[in-house]
Every structure is written in structure tokens, then in C-alpha cells.
Design a protein around this motif. Structure first.
Motif, short mmCIF file in Angstrom:
data_model
loop_
_atom_site.label_atom_id
_atom_site.label_comp_id
_atom_site.label_asym_id
_atom_site.label_seq_id
_atom_site.Cartn_x
_atom_site.Cartn_y
_atom_site.Cartn_z
N THR A 45 -13.49 2.48 -8.82
CA THR A 45 -14.13 3.15 -8.08
C THR A 45 -13.65 2.67 -6.54
O THR A 45 -12.88 3.45 -5.91
N SER A 46 -13.93 1.90 -6.79
CA SER A 46 -13.53 0.89 -5.88
C SER A 46 -11.33 0.64 -5.21
O SER A 46 -11.05 0.69 -4.04
N PHE A 47 -10.26 0.30 -6.54
CA PHE A 47 -9.73 0.12 -6.25
C PHE A 47 -9.41 2.36 -6.93
O PHE A 47 -8.03 2.16 -5.19
N ILE A 48 -9.76 2.93 -6.72
CA ILE A 48 -8.72 4.63 -6.12
C ILE A 48 -9.46 4.34 -4.49
O ILE A 48 -8.29 5.33 -3.85
N ALA A 49 -10.54 3.86 -4.23
CA ALA A 49 -10.86 4.20 -2.77
C ALA A 49 -9.75 3.37 -1.92
O ALA A 49 -10.04 3.58 -0.33
N ASN A 50 -9.37 1.90 -2.37
CA ASN A 50 -8.78 0.61 -1.41
C ASN A 50 -7.08 1.47 -2.20
O ASN A 50 -6.51 0.39 -1.99
N PHE A 51 -6.66 2.25 -2.50
CA PHE A 51 -5.71 2.36 -3.21
C PHE A 51 -4.51 2.24 -2.47
O PHE A 51 -3.67 1.46 -2.61
N ALA A 52 -4.63 2.91 -0.81
CA ALA A 52 -2.88 2.95 -0.28
C ALA A 52 -2.94 1.95 0.21
O ALA A 52 -1.77 0.90 0.23
N SER A 53 -4.26 0.72 0.76
CA SER A 53 -3.72 -0.36 1.41
C SER A 53 -3.70 -1.30 0.16
O SER A 53 -2.87 -2.89 0.20
N LEU A 54 -3.90 -1.86 -0.84
CA LEU A 54 -3.75 -2.60 -1.96
C LEU A 54 -2.51 -1.69 -2.88
O LEU A 54 -1.51 -3.21 -3.01
N MET A 55 -1.95 -0.72 -2.43
CA MET A 55 -0.56 -0.83 -3.42
C MET A 55 0.54 -1.28 -2.11
O MET A 55 1.09 -2.53 -2.47
N ASP A 56 0.18 -0.83 -1.23
CA ASP A 56 0.40 -1.45 -0.17
C ASP A 56 0.96 -3.25 -0.07
O ASP A 56 2.12 -3.93 -0.23
#
Length: 263
Positions: A45-56
Motif C-alpha cells: 500500500t505504501s509503495f503504491i501511495a509513494n510510487f512516483a517519488s520512489l520511481m524517481d
């Protein structure tokens, strides 16, 4: 052979799924707080919520790792070739390459940051990752170039081959398995170097995955920390298997190690 390949994929996958299910079950049944150990579902759930910042951040870490690895390959192979052609150069420079290897990157990271400038953190991270990744390629390639069959080398000289022909047609092909083994080690070390250097830098100007872990830890956002950590692990695994695949492609038709693997 096909069944063996399928089992190599299926068995680790089933073990991983079983581990995640057990993890989820134990966390829920024991009521473990999220800030101590989040369940896999919370991490997802956290990965999906922070997907954009984590991918950057993943892209930043990946770009530094890949560039440091490429520079390590070019520099390590080039210097190893120079060592193979000149014993004097090897005796003069190899001890300093060892110094780079045995000096902990944590201890020199503050100096590199000061010399490069805190406004160029990414460049400092690249230098530190390169330092960590450089030596395995240099040492393995040097060993491989020395390991060329001396009888074949004498045969080349008997037929009047030039030093360039001996290097390109005998020494480099003989050194290729050693070089690829060094690259597999260096790929993981480049990632470790980039991450450790970013931890030491401790600057918000750096936006790699290591900084996301530090940021999440400071905020006690443990699911996000685990998500970033799993991305780092996945990146390291991808680098290793990617280099293993390249090794297989280059060696499968002629080298003993790859031929035995095919059997």
C-alpha cells in the motif's frame, strides 16, 4: 533441461510467496505494530501511495550505479591491459589501486564531498561508487591476462605475432571469463557504493533510494522504508542476473564453465 529451467524459476517463486504469506500471517496474528514490522500488504500500500517519488529515486540510484559501473569497466580493463604490457607500470600503480580498495568509502566520503562541493552531491556519489566498483574488475582482468596459456603465447611469438595480436587474439579472449566474473562483483559493489555514499552525504539534495530510506526512518514511516529497501534489493538482483545473462551469452559456446551449466 527445460524442466530443470522451469524448476529453477518455480521453486524460488513458491518459496518467496510462502514466506510473504507467513510474514503477513504472523504480523496480523501477533498484532505487531506497523512502526516495528509492517505486513507485506502495508508495504505494498505504501509503495503504491509513494510510487512516483520512489520511481524517481530509483532512477537516480540506477543512473549513478550504471555510470559508475561503466567507468569502472573502462578504467579497470584499460589499466589491466596497461599492466599486462608493462611490468614497471604495474609495480608503480597497482599498490595505489589496492589503497583505493582497502580504504572504507565511509571514511573518505566527507573529504570527497568537501573537495567536489556540496552543490555537486551527485558527482561526489558517482566518484565514491566508482571507487568501490573499480578494483574487482582491475584485479580479475589482470589475473585473466596473466593466465593466458604460456605455450600458446610462445607459439604466437614463434609465428611472429605482434604484441597487439597476442593481446587481442590470445590474452583478451583468455581473460574474458575473469573479466565477466569481476563485472558481476563490481555491479553489486557499484550499487552498494552509491547507497553507502548517499547515507554518508546525508543531504536532502540527494534524491536516491538511500535518502528515501533515511527520510522514511526519520518520520517513522516504516512501510515506505521497507518499500524503498525492497526496490534496492530488486535493483541489485536485477543487476546480478543481467550480468549473469551477459556472461552466459558470451561464454556458452566455448568456455568450460558455461558448457557444464548447459549439461
Amino acid at each position: 533441461m527445460e524442466n530443470s529451467r522451469v524448476l529453477r524459476i518455480v521453486i524460488p517463486t513458491l518459496v518467496g510467496i510462502a514466506f510473504l504469506l507467513l510474514w503477513e500471517f504472523l504480523v496480523r496474528i501477533n498484532g505487531v505494530p506497523t512502526f516495528v514490522l509492517p505486513a507485506p500488504s502495508s508495504i505494498w500500500t505504501s509503495f503504491i501511495a509513494n510510487f512516483a517519488s520512489l520511481m524517481d529515486s530509483l532512477w537516480v540510484t540506477l543512473s549513478i550505479t550504471v555510470l559508475a559501473f561503466i567507468l569502472a569497466v573502462v578504467g579497470g580493463v584499460g589499466l589491466a591491459i596497461l599492466f599486462s604490457q608493462s611490468r614497471i607500470v604495474e609495480m608503480a600503480l597497482f599498490p595505489y589501486a589496492i589503497v583505493l580498495q582497502v580504504t572504507p568509502v565511509v571514511s573518505i566520503a566527507p573529504l570527497i564531498l568537501i573537495w567536489v562541493g556540496f552543490d555537486r552531491v551527485q558527482f561526489a556519489l558517482l566518484i565514491l561508487a566508482w571507487i568501490v566498483a573499480f578494483f574487482p574488475i582491475l584485479s580479475n582482468t589482470t589475473l585473466g591476462l596473466r593466465s593466458a596459456d604460456h605455450n600458446l603465447r610462445d607459439l604466437f611469438r614463434l609465428y611472429g605475432a605482434s604484441r597487439w595480436q597476442v593481446l587481442t587474439e590470445l590474452q583478451l579472449p583468455s581473460a574474458l571469463p575473469y573479466m565477466l566474473a569481476g563485472m558481476k562483483i563490481s555491479g553489486g559493489l557499484a550499487l552498494i557504493g552509491a547507497v553507502v555514499a548517499e547515507f554518508v552525504a546525508g543531504s536532502g539534495a540527494s534524491t536516491g533510494l538511500a535518502w528515501r530510506i533515511i527520510e522514511a526512518g526519520n518520520r517513522l514511516d516504516i512501510p515506505k522504508m521497507f518499500a524503498a529497501l525492497l526496490l534496492l534489493s530488486g535493483l541489485g538482483i536485477s543487476i546480478f542476473f543481467g550480468l549473469s545473462w551477459i556472461e552466459h551469452l558470451l561464454l556458452r559456446r566455448w568456455h568450460e564453465s558455461a558448457l557444464r551449466r548447459e549439461e
